[in-house]
Write an enzyme that holds these catalytic residues in place. Structure first.
Site, PDB file in Angstrom:
ATOM      1  CB  SER A   8      74.013  42.211 -30.597  1.00 50.56           C
ATOM      2  OG  SER A   8      74.699  40.659 -30.876  1.00 50.56           O
ATOM      3  CE1 TYR A  46      85.515  26.515 -37.366  1.00 52.35           C
ATOM      4  CE2 TYR A  46      86.320  28.805 -38.725  1.00 52.35           C
ATOM      5  CZ  TYR A  46      86.570  26.787 -37.537  1.00 52.35           C
ATOM      6  OH  TYR A  46      87.414  26.488 -38.959  1.00 52.35           O
ATOM      7  N   GLY A  47      80.461  31.044 -36.819  1.00 51.72           N
ATOM      8  CA  GLY A  47      78.903  31.386 -36.024  1.00 51.72           C
ATOM      9  C   GLY A  47      77.612  30.113 -36.229  1.00 51.72           C
ATOM     10  CD  GLU A  93      69.734  35.894 -21.090  1.00 56.74           C
ATOM     11  OE1 GLU A  93      70.505  37.411 -20.804  1.00 56.74           O
ATOM     12  OE2 GLU A  93      70.337  35.117 -21.068  1.00 56.74           O
ATOM     13  CB  CYS A 126      76.534  35.113 -23.973  1.00 58.86           C
ATOM     14  SG  CYS A 126      76.681  36.716 -22.983  1.00 58.86           S
ATOM     15  CB  ILE A 127      76.799  32.967 -29.063  1.00 64.70           C
ATOM     16  CG1 ILE A 127      76.969  31.814 -30.343  1.00 64.70           C
ATOM     17  CG2 ILE A 127      75.694  34.007 -29.715  1.00 64.70           C
ATOM     18  CD1 ILE A 127      76.011  31.140 -31.094  1.00 64.70           C
ATOM     19  CG  LEU A 128      83.123  35.749 -28.739  1.00 61.57           C
ATOM     20  CD1 LEU A 128      82.169  37.127 -30.524  1.00 61.57           C
ATOM     21  CD2 LEU A 128      83.620  36.224 -27.769  1.00 61.57           C
ATOM     22  CB  THR A 129      82.061  34.012 -34.364  1.00 63.68           C
ATOM     23  OG1 THR A 129      81.422  32.721 -33.890  1.00 63.68           O
ATOM     24  CG2 THR A 129      83.591  33.279 -34.664  1.00 63.68           C
TER      25      THR A 129
END
Length: 557
Positions: A409, A383-384, A405, A371-374
């Site tokens: 989205s 930053y992303g 993975e 998972c990746i989130l800013t």
């Protein structure tokens, strides 16, 4: 226009949809599944929307609607006066309506019995996080009725420090990964001197979204499909100095959904229902950075590595927070199989969480990001891209080729494609002579499939004189020069690998095998097998046998 969210579609693939009955309707005839024209608050236009949930608050009905052809993040609670009942509506088929009521989890929650004092802190201790993980409410007294459902969210959340610009349909909300800070490279026109590959064939084979569905069992951060249709249950949150409106459902305790604002500590990520209790917590909270090892620091940011097994409470609170802005990938309670790499900015008050990505320990599929989130207040600041670059920097240090993975989205796919395009173009411009796809993938720690997909999107893969060749067109090079000029003016955030102080952790079943051998054959036999067979296969950074054997003996005693 905001990208359509395919996950919101209802129906079984390959099965022809049952025709909907059309006609005029009154307010009393509206039910779950009805589609009608609704006034969209941000654009002040009537759009076709579907009713997903109905609830009554203060004797007035409220409807949770999803606007067709728009992402789920724009779903909202609306009063009845936002409907245009002078136009035809579409009624759901009888079976479909029943299925929605039974399987879409849109009914109000049952009444909850509570007896303890109002305002008790949640998320800061073992008992509280156990309640959070199981979805069990934490006892507190509320000024609202015990059986009431989540209130409609505020029309527009005030924000301090949120990104500027963007689509008019998106208010002061958030994005999971900012993409506007990356100048994407356009697909150039054909040169006319070469023959294109069969792009349709290769795109279908190499499209990142065509990968098999991610696993939903232990070790995967993909959620089950029965939660996709849940309605957003929080109105707004305050984290640090920022007031943000969530996008999606997150399994916070039921009584927190009754509050207008949820207060979240930006350091320990505990959450509170009232400002008074939150203020008391801030006076006692001593945490000033994520509870892990700082493995990277430069003038702009720091990265911390947090083990989900050692810091379960903090990792679970982070998962709950990220679920508000990520609809596709998250894990609520089973955080043990993951490492969390958290990016922070520093000031005199501490290290403030900007974003993070999680990584599965020993992913069998070779994923370097789960998972990746800013966070929303730091969107459109580069930053992303920094998070994505750091994930590949770790892969280079490990000597592996990584990929996020799947499936990604919509915003995540756009961000990764932009990063891949920029990285591949830079590598090709720096290369003198011939280079193969495998060499490019090895140099950038990307998988060959991702490199091929990027080359096809750039129209840089050609078939010339009986062989496949890689060539950049003038349009791509011109766009790259324009992007470099913009970066010289505005600056560019990047990772400096020499400032990374980190050794790849080793997570294998070898130590469990040693424990079994010690139990069955004794310490001497286990030492002989380990020294001759197991230790030569281990990474140099792994624990030595003496430490492992001592640990195992201590556990066995």
């Amino acid at each position: 226009m905001v990208t359509r969210d395919a996950s919101a579609d209802v129906g079984t693939p390959g099965v022809e949809a049952v025709p909907r009955e059309k006609g005029m309707a009154t307010l009393e005839q509206l039910r779950i599944g009805v589609k009608l024209h609704t006034l969209h608050g941000a654009s002040n236009e009537h759009r076709f929307a579907e009713i997903l949930s109905i609830q009554t608050r203060k004797s007035q009905p409220y409807y949770y609607v999803h606007y067709e052809e728009f992402n789920k993040r724009l779903d909202e609670w609306v009063p009845a006066d936002r409907f245009d009942l002078t136009r035809e509506v579409e009624f759901p088929p009888p079976d479909a309506g029943d299925a929605k009521k039974a399987g879409h989890a849109v009914s109000p929650a049952p009444p909850v019995q509570r007896s303890l004092k109002r305002g008790r802190a949640v998320g800061g201790g073992r008992d509280s996080i156990a309640s959070t993980a199981a979805g069990t409410p934490v006892n507190k007294r509320s000024r609202r009725s015990l059986g009431s459902s989540p209130p409609p969210p505020a029309p527009k959340a005030e924000s301090v420090g949120l990104g500027e610009g963007g689509d008019s349909e998106v208010s002061t909300s958030v994005v999971a990964i900012p993409t506007e800070d990356i100048d994407s490279t356009p697909i150039p026109e054909d040169d006319g001197d070469t023959m294109d590959l069969d792009k349709e064939k290769y795109q279908k084979a190499l499209d990142p979204q065509s990968a098999p569905p991610a696993r939903t069992g232990h070790g995967s951060m993909s959620k089950s499909t029965n939660e996709i249709s849940k309605v957003r249950n929080l109105s707004q949150i305050q984290i640090g100095q920022h007031l943000v409106e969530p996008w999606y459902f997150s399994p916070y305790p039921v009584e927190f959904t009754e509050e207008d604002t949820i207060y979240i500590c930006e350091f320990c990520l505990s959450f509170f229902a009232t400002e008074r209790v939150f203020a008391r917590h801030r006076q006692k909270c001593t945490l000033l950075h994520p509870p892990g090892n700082e493995i990277y620091r430069d003038d702009a940011a720091s990265f911390f590595e947090v083990d989900g097994r050692r810091q379960r409470t903090w990792a679970r609170n982070l998962s709950l927070l990220s679920k508000l802005f990520l609809d596709h990938k998250t894990v609520y309670s089973d955080v043990d199989p993951f490492l969390f790499y958290c990016m922070c900015t520093r000031d005199a008050f501490g290290c403030h969480l900007v974003g993070y990505f999680s990584k599965e320990k020993g992913s069998p599929d070779g994923y370097n990001v789960a998972c990746i989130l800013t966070l929303p207040q730091y969107q459109r600041s580069g930053y992303g891209r920094l998070l994505i670059e750091f994930s590949y920097t770790l892969s280079k240090r490990e000597g592996k080729q990584g990929s996020p993975e799947k499936p990604l989205s919509d915003l995540g796919l756009l961000s990764y494609r932009a990063y891949w395009q920029e990285t591949v173009v830079d590598a090709l411009l720096e290369t003198k002579g011939e280079v193969t796809v495998d060499e490019l993938a090895q140099r950038m720690a990307m998988t060959p499939a991702d490199v091929l997909h990027t080359l096809l999107s750039l129209n840089a893969l050609k078939f010339y004189k009986g062989q496949h060749v890689i060539c950049l067109t003038d349009a791509v090079i011109a766009q790259k020069e324009k992007q470099k000029e913009k970066q010289r003016v505005k600056g560019k955030r990047c990772i400096f690998p020499e400032k990374l102080i980190w050794k790849p952790p080793v997570f294998t079943g070898i130590w469990r095998s040693i424990e079994v051998m010690i139990t069955n054959s004794g310490l001497t036999a286990a030492r002989t097998v380990t020294n001759t067979t197991i230790l030569p296969m281990l990474h140099p950074n792994s624990l030595n046998f003496a430490a492992a054997a001592g640990y195992m003996l201590e556990r066995l005693q």
